[in-house]
Design an enzyme around this catalytic site. Structure first.
Site, mmCIF file in Angstrom:
data_model
loop_
_atom_site.group_PDB
_atom_site.id
_atom_site.type_symbol
_atom_site.label_atom_id
_atom_site.label_comp_id
_atom_site.label_asym_id
_atom_site.label_seq_id
_atom_site.Cartn_x
_atom_site.Cartn_y
_atom_site.Cartn_z
ATOM 1 N N ALA A 120 41.540 56.561 39.270
ATOM 2 C CA ALA A 120 41.872 57.942 39.631
ATOM 3 C C ALA A 120 41.271 58.945 38.648
ATOM 4 O O ALA A 120 41.496 60.146 38.766
ATOM 5 C CB ALA A 120 43.389 58.097 39.661
ATOM 6 N N ASN A 188 47.946 54.770 34.639
ATOM 7 C CA ASN A 188 46.867 53.796 34.455
ATOM 8 C C ASN A 188 45.612 54.503 33.962
ATOM 9 O O ASN A 188 44.795 53.921 33.247
ATOM 10 C CB ASN A 188 46.578 53.093 35.778
ATOM 11 N N HIS A 218 44.390 65.350 36.352
ATOM 12 C CA HIS A 218 44.178 64.763 35.023
ATOM 13 C C HIS A 218 43.077 65.537 34.304
ATOM 14 O O HIS A 218 41.980 65.701 34.857
ATOM 15 C CB HIS A 218 43.755 63.302 35.138
HETATM 16 N N1 LIG Z 1 43.627 52.608 37.809
HETATM 17 C C1 LIG Z 1 44.015 53.712 38.421
HETATM 18 O O1 LIG Z 1 43.424 54.777 38.260
HETATM 19 C C2 LIG Z 1 45.176 53.658 39.339
HETATM 20 C C3 LIG Z 1 45.958 52.539 39.383
HETATM 21 N N2 LIG Z 1 47.041 52.465 40.215
HETATM 22 C C4 LIG Z 1 47.863 51.240 40.158
HETATM 23 O O2 LIG Z 1 47.351 50.292 41.074
HETATM 24 C C5 LIG Z 1 48.409 49.437 41.526
HETATM 25 C C6 LIG Z 1 48.425 49.419 43.047
HETATM 26 O O3 LIG Z 1 48.653 50.737 43.514
HETATM 27 P P1 LIG Z 1 48.936 51.054 45.063
HETATM 28 O O4 LIG Z 1 47.930 50.396 45.923
HETATM 29 O O5 LIG Z 1 49.130 52.509 45.173
HETATM 30 O O6 LIG Z 1 50.347 50.331 45.256
HETATM 31 P P2 LIG Z 1 51.190 50.143 46.610
HETATM 32 O O7 LIG Z 1 52.615 50.170 46.220
HETATM 33 O O8 LIG Z 1 50.709 51.059 47.667
HETATM 34 O O9 LIG Z 1 50.789 48.655 47.050
HETATM 35 C C7 LIG Z 1 51.162 47.517 46.309
HETATM 36 C C8 LIG Z 1 50.845 46.274 47.090
HETATM 37 O O10 LIG Z 1 51.219 45.134 46.298
HETATM 38 C C9 LIG Z 1 51.881 44.201 47.107
HETATM 39 N N3 LIG Z 1 52.807 43.361 46.341
HETATM 40 C C10 LIG Z 1 53.945 43.710 45.717
HETATM 41 N N4 LIG Z 1 54.531 42.637 45.170
HETATM 42 C C11 LIG Z 1 53.745 41.582 45.466
HETATM 43 C C12 LIG Z 1 53.834 40.191 45.205
HETATM 44 N N5 LIG Z 1 54.839 39.675 44.497
HETATM 45 N N6 LIG Z 1 52.853 39.374 45.692
HETATM 46 C C13 LIG Z 1 51.830 39.885 46.402
HETATM 47 N N7 LIG Z 1 51.679 41.209 46.665
HETATM 48 C C14 LIG Z 1 52.636 42.034 46.207
HETATM 49 C C15 LIG Z 1 52.649 45.030 48.142
HETATM 50 O O11 LIG Z 1 52.930 44.247 49.272
HETATM 51 C C16 LIG Z 1 51.629 46.139 48.406
HETATM 52 O O12 LIG Z 1 50.742 45.716 49.421
HETATM 53 C C17 LIG Z 1 49.696 50.004 40.921
HETATM 54 O O13 LIG Z 1 50.048 49.295 39.753
HETATM 55 C C18 LIG Z 1 49.309 51.421 40.557
HETATM 56 O O14 LIG Z 1 50.069 51.929 39.480
HETATM 57 C C19 LIG Z 1 47.325 53.485 41.066
HETATM 58 C C20 LIG Z 1 46.565 54.618 41.057
HETATM 59 C C21 LIG Z 1 45.466 54.823 40.167
HETATM 60 O O1 LIG Z 2 46.557 60.135 39.693
HETATM 61 C C1 LIG Z 2 46.609 59.050 40.278
HETATM 62 O O2 LIG Z 2 46.051 58.885 41.365
HETATM 63 C C2 LIG Z 2 47.322 57.855 39.728
HETATM 64 C C3 LIG Z 2 47.477 57.837 38.299
HETATM 65 O O3 LIG Z 2 47.541 58.827 37.646
HETATM 66 C C4 LIG Z 2 47.538 56.543 37.630
HETATM 67 O O4 LIG Z 2 48.012 55.558 38.203
HETATM 68 O O5 LIG Z 2 47.066 56.493 36.502
#
Ligand SMILES: NC(=O)C1=CN([C@@H]2O[C@H](COP(=O)(O)OP(=O)(O)OC[C@H]3O[C@@H](n4cnc5c(N)ncnc54)[C@H](O)[C@@H]3O)[C@@H](O)[C@H]2O)C=CC1
Ligand SMILES: O=C([O-])CC(=O)C(=O)O
Length: 267
Positions: A120, A188, A218
């Protein structure tokens, strides 16, 4: 050469990336996905041109590239087997990597690679370039609509009702390590910035709950010998998960494309 891809988690990030891979990306083939609700996952991929197998988290490690797009709580169940098998591991829950840097040591031993997408955020190419020289300071200010912060352990621990906030309010100020622990689903970006630059202890994070904004905003500031950087990204929250900006799955996809593309732009 075609590399196979598996995705752990089919939410805001994982499902978009899976759909894009199914539409076709040169050199990449989606073979497996995992989700908490397997029936729902099967329904989600049923219409794909080449539906991937729906598997348990450890089985994702059968693919050459393992994308983690699940809650931070199950990070190790995806990362562990992928790194043990020497795969290319692409984490979304980057905050979960900070207290597990032993995984980087383990990857060195198994030949695995850990490739962190910009997610992000923006500008990690420039931050990495600055960090090849001397860097004085790296800060990030994250400003979010209050509902995008609900559920963070730090808020519970400090008795903060973020939905009661009526004016822009700083709810956390500290280093990236503590920010990632207190807000595992929200910063993250701060973890990725810390890894690109001067580490989680020296990277300063300020988190605002701002009822006046509709985007996840951000702003990074870097003071380095070579340059001063000031960069802002304003992410549109995704419908599937308002904590996650719509740029994130696109960044993961761009990152995956970069693993096989002949022409690669940016460091
Ligand atoms: N690096 C970055 O810039 C960003 C990172 N993130 C992070 O990425 C990760 C995923 O985010 P989103 O897709 O928005 O989450 P989300 O909540 O939309 O989806 C999570 C997925 O994980 C699955 N899940 C949950 N428990 C599970 C298990 N035990 N076994 C298998 N699958 C399981 C759910 O079924 C769901 O499909 C989060 O940790 C979030 O904080 C989010 C936004 C930005
Ligand atoms: O802004 C976003 O899309 C999510 C975010 O900050 C993070 O997970 O670090």
């Amino acid at each position: 050469m075609t590399l196979t891809v598996a995705i752990g988690g089919l939410g805001a990030i994982g499902l978009d990336v899976a759909r894009a891979l199914d539409r076709g990306v040169d050199g990449l083939r989606l073979i497996a996905v995992s989700a908490r609700d397997k029936d729902r996952a099967r329904a989600n991929v049923a219409g794909f041109a080449a539906p991937p197998a729906v598997v348990d988290l450890p089985e994702l490690a059968q693919a050459d590239i393992v994308v983690e797009a699940a809650p931070a709580a199950v990070f190790e169940q995806i990362a562990g087997p992928a790194i043990a098998a020497g795969r290319i591991f692409v984490p979304s829950s980057v905050g979960a990597l900070l207290p597990r840097m032993h995984l980087v040591e383990q990857a060195r031993a198994t030949g695995a690679r850990i490739v962190v997408p910009t997610g992000a955020l923006l500008g990690l190419d420039a931050v990495r370039a600055c960090a090849e020289g001397a860097v004085d300071s790296v800060t990030i200010e994250s400003r979010k609509p209050p509902k995008g912060l609900v559920g963070a352990p730090y808020l519970d621990q400090h008795g903060i009702d973020v939905l009661a906030v009526t004016a822009p309010t700083v709810i956390f100020e500290g280093n990236a390590f503590d920010a990632a622990a207190g807000f595992p689903a929200n910063v993250n970006v701060a973890a990725a910035l810390a890894l690109a630059g001067i580490g989680p202890q020296r990277t300063t994070v300020q988190i605002w709950a701002d009822p006046g904004v509709t985007r996840n905003i951000h702003t990074i500031r870097v003071e380095a010998a070579a340059a001063r950087l000031t960069m802002t990204v304003e992410n549109v929250p995704s419908e599937a998960n308002p904590r996650t900006g719509k740029l994130t799955p696109l960044s993961v996809l761009a990152c995956l494309r970069g693993l096989t593309s002949t022409l690669k732009i940016g460091s």
